[in-house]
Design an enzyme around this catalytic site. Structure first.
Site, PDB file in Angstrom:
ATOM      1  N   ARG A   6       1.906  16.980  19.137  1.00  0.00           N
ATOM      2  CA  ARG A   6       2.306  18.376  19.307  1.00  0.00           C
ATOM      3  C   ARG A   6       1.059  19.227  19.465  1.00  0.00           C
ATOM      4  NH1 ARG A   6       3.679  22.645  14.902  1.00  0.00           N
ATOM      5  NH2 ARG A   6       4.301  24.361  16.252  1.00  0.00           N
ATOM      6  N   HIS A  55       1.745  29.720  19.870  1.00  0.00           N
ATOM      7  CA  HIS A  55       1.230  29.465  18.517  1.00  0.00           C
ATOM      8  C   HIS A  55       0.189  30.557  18.235  1.00  0.00           C
ATOM      9  CE1 HIS A  55       0.862  26.091  15.334  1.00  0.00           C
ATOM     10  NE2 HIS A  55       0.161  27.102  14.876  1.00  0.00           N
ATOM     11  N   GLU A  94       6.552  29.470  13.947  1.00  0.00           N
ATOM     12  CA  GLU A  94       6.617  30.286  12.728  1.00  0.00           C
ATOM     13  C   GLU A  94       6.673  31.793  13.001  1.00  0.00           C
ATOM     14  OE1 GLU A  94       3.497  29.221  10.018  1.00  0.00           O
ATOM     15  OE2 GLU A  94       4.280  27.219   9.698  1.00  0.00           O
ATOM     16  N   ASN A 138       8.262  23.453   9.617  1.00  0.00           N
ATOM     17  CA  ASN A 138       6.947  23.351   8.979  1.00  0.00           C
ATOM     18  C   ASN A 138       7.141  23.577   7.491  1.00  0.00           C
ATOM     19  OD1 ASN A 138       6.088  23.245  11.602  1.00  0.00           O
ATOM     20  ND2 ASN A 138       4.972  25.193  11.571  1.00  0.00           N
TER      21      ASN A 138
HETATM   22  C1  FCB Z   1       0.942  26.821   9.489  1.00  0.00           C
HETATM   23  C2  FCB Z   1       0.448  27.025  10.906  1.00  0.00           C
HETATM   24  C3  FCB Z   1      -0.627  26.044  11.314  1.00  0.00           C
HETATM   25  C4  FCB Z   1      -1.603  25.780  10.202  1.00  0.00           C
HETATM   26  C5  FCB Z   1      -0.877  25.429   8.920  1.00  0.00           C
HETATM   27  C6  FCB Z   1      -1.787  25.089   7.772  1.00  0.00           C
HETATM   28  O1  FCB Z   1       1.456  28.018   9.011  1.00  0.00           O
HETATM   29  O2  FCB Z   1       1.513  26.900  11.804  1.00  0.00           O
HETATM   30  O3  FCB Z   1      -1.254  26.543  12.472  1.00  0.00           O
HETATM   31  O4  FCB Z   1      -2.447  26.839  10.057  1.00  0.00           O
HETATM   32  O5  FCB Z   1      -0.028  26.476   8.557  1.00  0.00           O
END
Ligand code: FCB
Length: 461
Positions: free
Chosen positions: A78, A122, A167, A301
């Site tokens: 990914r 992202h 996110e 996540n």
């Molecule tokens: C998440 C993010 C990723 C990374 C992790 C530790 O929130 O998506 O980019 O920073 O945390």
């Protein structure tokens, strides 16, 4: 002989990264400025003044990196696409060199038998769009659709797994409430909620375009949902829980799953004067239907547990019947200050499936920050990361045994990288990054993971 706890046959073992966190080449080949370039170049915003200017220069070393993935046995990878490489100003003018980079990366992955999973957003929004209001304005959602169309036309013949936004809740709250992330605005709930709305809307608008340009593909959002049990049964804690869980998790999942924004939260935001009643005109007829366009999967996540407590109250009022004792020892915390709580992963997976009927779930990120460095013999003994992953893999397996459709696991992260506001100080990698020499060194966890993949399972303890 140790018994192996096997995962389902077609389970996908993988790892994840994102563009700004590893690529470097921040202004190479016509790339435009992103809000993270602007943020990290602003003194005082990122620990030690670190930036994404070079990081591990993946932009120029992707071939070497794909070779490492192949050696590790990764079945999927990914990565994210930097929007300002494709459309340096966010819209209109296309930069072919940027498209070519991802096209070469994808070809390299496919040649190595690694399935590409591409995230469209992202966090590295083109600065030019931020200058026009960023995600707080609807035109940015329209620009996202234009960008999606360009990049999925170019890669859609070979990339068959697409993730829209990473996110959304973090973009919203870290960007506009805590201000720890770009664009670094604090306590602006109106902008925060508008941002969430336009992210969700653009996610929904993008789906049919992705499907059209990438026949037979699968598409979904990536949410972050940590595990937040109630601190106690006190009224104050229950309110803290409802607000925290509501704003971070239900707000997005309810919208994605056709339930609209949670009414209790809308009311709270209004009553508390955070988003006054006359400030909701950004919601237009039909928007909520667009957001709940059906997806093929949800990416989850998961990192930690946080116990919901109302910290504004004095202890005696707050803690009449503590259910969850607050853990105090150090081994339960990673260097991010996040609690290690594998069972929370099982809870969250179950919730996604049983409460929202998500048809297919990928764990799109999970991992831990520990700074174990090469010893005198060059070896990196990151036993804590191995333990962390082992326990979380086990929790995922338990969820699968409960009937939750977990299809794959993307460890965060393949490499130590630029950890946003923490810069290079937090190390999540299976592979050590030497930021001076740009050497990549396998940690013990990388060898361990290679073996997990090989045997499609973990050892029973
Ligand atoms: C998440 C993010 C990723 C990374 C992790 C530790 O929130 O998506 O980019 O920073 O945390």
């Amino acid at each position: 002989m140790t018994k192996i706890l096997k995962f389902p046959e077609n389970f996908l073992w993988a790892a994840a990264t994102s563009a700004y966190q590893i690529e470097g080449g921040w202004n190479a080949d016509g790339k435009g400025e992103s809000i993270w370039d602007r943020f990290s170049h602003t003194p005082g915003k990122v620990t030690n003044g670190d930036t994404g200017d070079v990081v591990i220069d993946h932009y120029h070393r992707y071939r070497e990196d794909v070779a490492l993935m192949r050696e590790m046995g990764l079945q999927a990878y990914r990565f994210s696409i930097a929007w300002p490489r494709i459309l340096p100003q966010g819209r209109r003018k296309i930069e072919q060199a940027g498209i070519d980079f991802y096209s070469r990366l994808v070809d390299e992955l496919l040649a190595a038998n690694i399935i590409p999973y591409a995230t469209l957003f992202h966090w590295d929004l083109p600065q030019a769009l931020q200058d026009e209001g960023g995600w707080t304005v609807r035109s940015t959602a329209e620009a996202f659709v234009e960008y999606t169309d360009v990049i999925t036309r170019a890669l859609g013949d070979r990339v068959k797994n697409w993730m829209t936004h990473n996110e959304m809740s973090v973009v919203v709250f870290n960007g506009y409430v805590s201000g720890e992330h770009a664009p670094g605005i604090k306590n602006d709930y109106v902008s925060a909620i508008r941002t969430g709305h336009h992210l969700l809307l653009s996610h929904g608008w993008a789906i049919p375009i992705i499907r059209q340009n990438s026949p037979g593909c699968e598409v979904g959002p990536v949410i972050n949902a940590n595990y937040s049990p109630l601190g106690s049964n006190s009224k104050a804690d229950r309110m803290a829980f409802n607000f925290g869980d509501g704003i971070w998790i239900r707000w997005f999942l309810d919208a994605l799953y056709g339930r609209g924004y949670p009414a209790d939260l809308v009311e709270q935001l209004q009553v508390r004067g955070l988003v006054p009643v006359d400030q909701w005109d950004f919601i237009q007829p039909g928007d909520m239907d667009v957001m709940s366009t059906t997806t093929d999967f949800v990416g989850l996540n998961y990192y930690f547990r946080y116990i919901s407590r109302n910290n504004d109250l004095p202890e005696e009022e707050n803690e009449p019947q503590t259910v969850h004792p607050l853990p105090k020892d150090n081994i339960n915390w990673t260097e991010m200050g996040w609690e290690v709580y594998p069972d929370g992963l099982r809870h969250v997976l179950a919730r996604l499936y049983f409460e929202y009927q998500v048809p297919k779930i990928y764990i799109t990120e999970n991992g831990a920050s520990y700074s174990d460095a090469p010893g005198p013999d060059g070896r990196i003994r990151d036993d804590r990361r191995i333990r962390f992953l082992n326990e979380h893999f086990r929790a995922a397996l338990q969820a699968i045994q409960m009937g939750v459709p977990v299809a794959g696991y993307f460890v965060w992260s393949l490499f130590d990288n630029f950890e946003w506001g923490h810069g290079n100080s937090q190390r999540f990698g299976l592979i050590w990054s030497d930021y001076e020499t740009l050497q990549r060194i396998w940690k013990d966890s990388a060898f361990w993971y290679q073996n997990v993949i090989r045997q499609n399972g973990i050892e029973e303890e």
